[in-house]
Scaffold this motif. Structure first.
Motif, PDB file in Angstrom:
ATOM      1  N   MET A 195       0.880  -1.161   0.000  1.00  0.00           N
ATOM      2  CA  MET A 195       0.000   0.000   0.000  1.00  0.00           C
ATOM      3  C   MET A 195       0.918   1.211   0.000  1.00  0.00           C
ATOM      4  SD  MET A 195      -2.951  -1.244  -0.214  1.00  0.00           S
ATOM      5  CE  MET A 195      -3.903   0.246  -0.060  1.00  0.00           C
ATOM      6  N   ALA A 196       0.864   1.958  -1.080  1.00  0.00           N
ATOM      7  CA  ALA A 196       1.829   3.034  -1.285  1.00  0.00           C
ATOM      8  C   ALA A 196       1.553   4.233  -0.391  1.00  0.00           C
ATOM      9  CB  ALA A 196       1.814   3.479  -2.737  1.00  0.00           C
ATOM     10  N   VAL A 197       2.628   4.842  -0.019  1.00  0.00           N
ATOM     11  CA  VAL A 197       2.577   6.134   0.645  1.00  0.00           C
ATOM     12  C   VAL A 197       3.293   7.099  -0.297  1.00  0.00           C
ATOM     13  CG1 VAL A 197       2.414   5.213   2.978  1.00  0.00           C
ATOM     14  CG2 VAL A 197       4.654   5.553   1.981  1.00  0.00           C
ATOM     15  N   PRO A 198       3.050   8.397  -0.179  1.00  0.00           N
ATOM     16  CA  PRO A 198       3.573   9.333  -1.182  1.00  0.00           C
ATOM     17  C   PRO A 198       5.077   9.247  -1.444  1.00  0.00           C
ATOM     18  CG  PRO A 198       2.016  10.439   0.239  1.00  0.00           C
ATOM     19  CD  PRO A 198       2.228   9.058   0.812  1.00  0.00           C
ATOM     20  N   ASP A 199       5.864   8.844  -0.461  1.00  0.00           N
ATOM     21  CA  ASP A 199       7.320   8.846  -0.621  1.00  0.00           C
ATOM     22  C   ASP A 199       7.895   7.439  -0.771  1.00  0.00           C
ATOM     23  OD1 ASP A 199       6.769   8.001   1.930  1.00  0.00           O
ATOM     24  OD2 ASP A 199       8.076   9.443   2.926  1.00  0.00           O
ATOM     25  N   PHE A 200       7.131   6.517  -1.370  1.00  0.00           N
ATOM     26  CA  PHE A 200       7.579   5.122  -1.424  1.00  0.00           C
ATOM     27  C   PHE A 200       8.832   4.927  -2.270  1.00  0.00           C
ATOM     28  CE2 PHE A 200       5.009   5.137  -5.272  1.00  0.00           C
ATOM     29  CZ  PHE A 200       5.700   4.312  -6.123  1.00  0.00           C
ATOM     30  N   ASN A 201       9.173   5.854  -3.122  1.00  0.00           N
ATOM     31  CA  ASN A 201      10.361   5.679  -3.952  1.00  0.00           C
ATOM     32  C   ASN A 201      11.561   6.502  -3.474  1.00  0.00           C
ATOM     33  OD1 ASN A 201       9.293   8.115  -4.635  1.00  0.00           O
ATOM     34  ND2 ASN A 201       9.223   7.755  -6.826  1.00  0.00           N
ATOM     35  N   LYS A 202      11.503   6.999  -2.245  1.00  0.00           N
ATOM     36  CA  LYS A 202      12.634   7.735  -1.662  1.00  0.00           C
ATOM     37  C   LYS A 202      13.361   6.812  -0.698  1.00  0.00           C
ATOM     38  CE  LYS A 202      10.385  12.196  -2.062  1.00  0.00           C
ATOM     39  NZ  LYS A 202       9.766  13.302  -1.323  1.00  0.00           N
ATOM     40  N   ASP A 203      14.647   6.600  -0.938  1.00  0.00           N
ATOM     41  CA  ASP A 203      15.433   5.624  -0.183  1.00  0.00           C
ATOM     42  C   ASP A 203      15.510   5.895   1.320  1.00  0.00           C
ATOM     43  OD1 ASP A 203      15.939   4.247  -2.489  1.00  0.00           O
ATOM     44  OD2 ASP A 203      17.992   4.961  -2.710  1.00  0.00           O
ATOM     45  N   ASP A 204      15.318   7.130   1.756  1.00  0.00           N
ATOM     46  CA  ASP A 204      15.507   7.435   3.166  1.00  0.00           C
ATOM     47  C   ASP A 204      14.231   7.274   4.005  1.00  0.00           C
ATOM     48  OD1 ASP A 204      14.267   9.595   1.941  1.00  0.00           O
ATOM     49  OD2 ASP A 204      15.278  11.090   3.197  1.00  0.00           O
ATOM     50  N   THR A 205      13.175   6.746   3.412  1.00  0.00           N
ATOM     51  CA  THR A 205      11.936   6.521   4.151  1.00  0.00           C
ATOM     52  C   THR A 205      11.734   5.025   4.368  1.00  0.00           C
ATOM     53  OG1 THR A 205      10.582   6.319   2.168  1.00  0.00           O
ATOM     54  CG2 THR A 205      10.889   8.549   3.062  1.00  0.00           C
ATOM     55  N   LEU A 206      10.861   4.679   5.298  1.00  0.00           N
ATOM     56  CA  LEU A 206      10.541   3.275   5.532  1.00  0.00           C
ATOM     57  C   LEU A 206       9.973   2.638   4.270  1.00  0.00           C
ATOM     58  CD1 LEU A 206      10.150   0.786   7.337  1.00  0.00           C
ATOM     59  CD2 LEU A 206       7.979   1.799   8.092  1.00  0.00           C
ATOM     60  N   ALA A 207       9.015   3.295   3.646  1.00  0.00           N
ATOM     61  CA  ALA A 207       8.428   2.755   2.416  1.00  0.00           C
ATOM     62  C   ALA A 207       9.483   2.613   1.321  1.00  0.00           C
ATOM     63  CB  ALA A 207       7.279   3.638   1.948  1.00  0.00           C
TER      64      ALA A 207
END
Length: 118
Positions: free
Chosen positions: A91-103
């Motif tokens: 389930m995507a969150v807005p920052d899913f493609n940023k390496d520094d986030t959990l997603a």
């Protein structure tokens, strides 16, 4: 609005995929907790027919996993298996493609790769 991001597809049942997910995310220090299991939920309903197979005897499984980081989470993963194929999505969150986030960490660790799981 929720969005589902398809991460990977495997030519195997869900058990091996769940083990792989736990190994991959465990390497990152993330905690994976199951929150839903279709087979466990339907165990009290013996007369439920599978929409894919038309009988109550099927190999379909849906498991929802909650993934937690040290200070973040949860991020939801859905593992859906049917006919010895397993589909993994998040389930995507807005920052899913940023390496520094959990997603982002989850996306990077589990996204489609040419992986053979037995």
């Amino acid at each position: 609005m929720s969005q589902i991001v398809n991460l990977n597809t495997f030519a195997t049942g869900h058990g091996a995929v769940l083990t792989w997910i736990n190994q991959q995310l465990g390497k990152l220090g993330l905690v994976v907790k199951p929150s839903f299991d279709l087979q466990a939920a339907k165990s009290a309903h013996t007369d439920c027919a599978c929409p894919h197979h038309g009988t109550s005897q099927c190999d379909c499984q849906i498991v929802v996993l909650l993934v937690y980081g040290e200070d973040e989470g949860p991020v939801s993963l859905v593992v859906h298996s049917q006919d010895n194929h397993t589909y993994l999505s998040m389930m995507a969150v807005p920052d899913f493609n940023k390496d520094d986030t959990l997603a982002g960490q989850i996306f990077k660790a589990l996204r489609y790769q040419n992986i053979q799981i037995a």
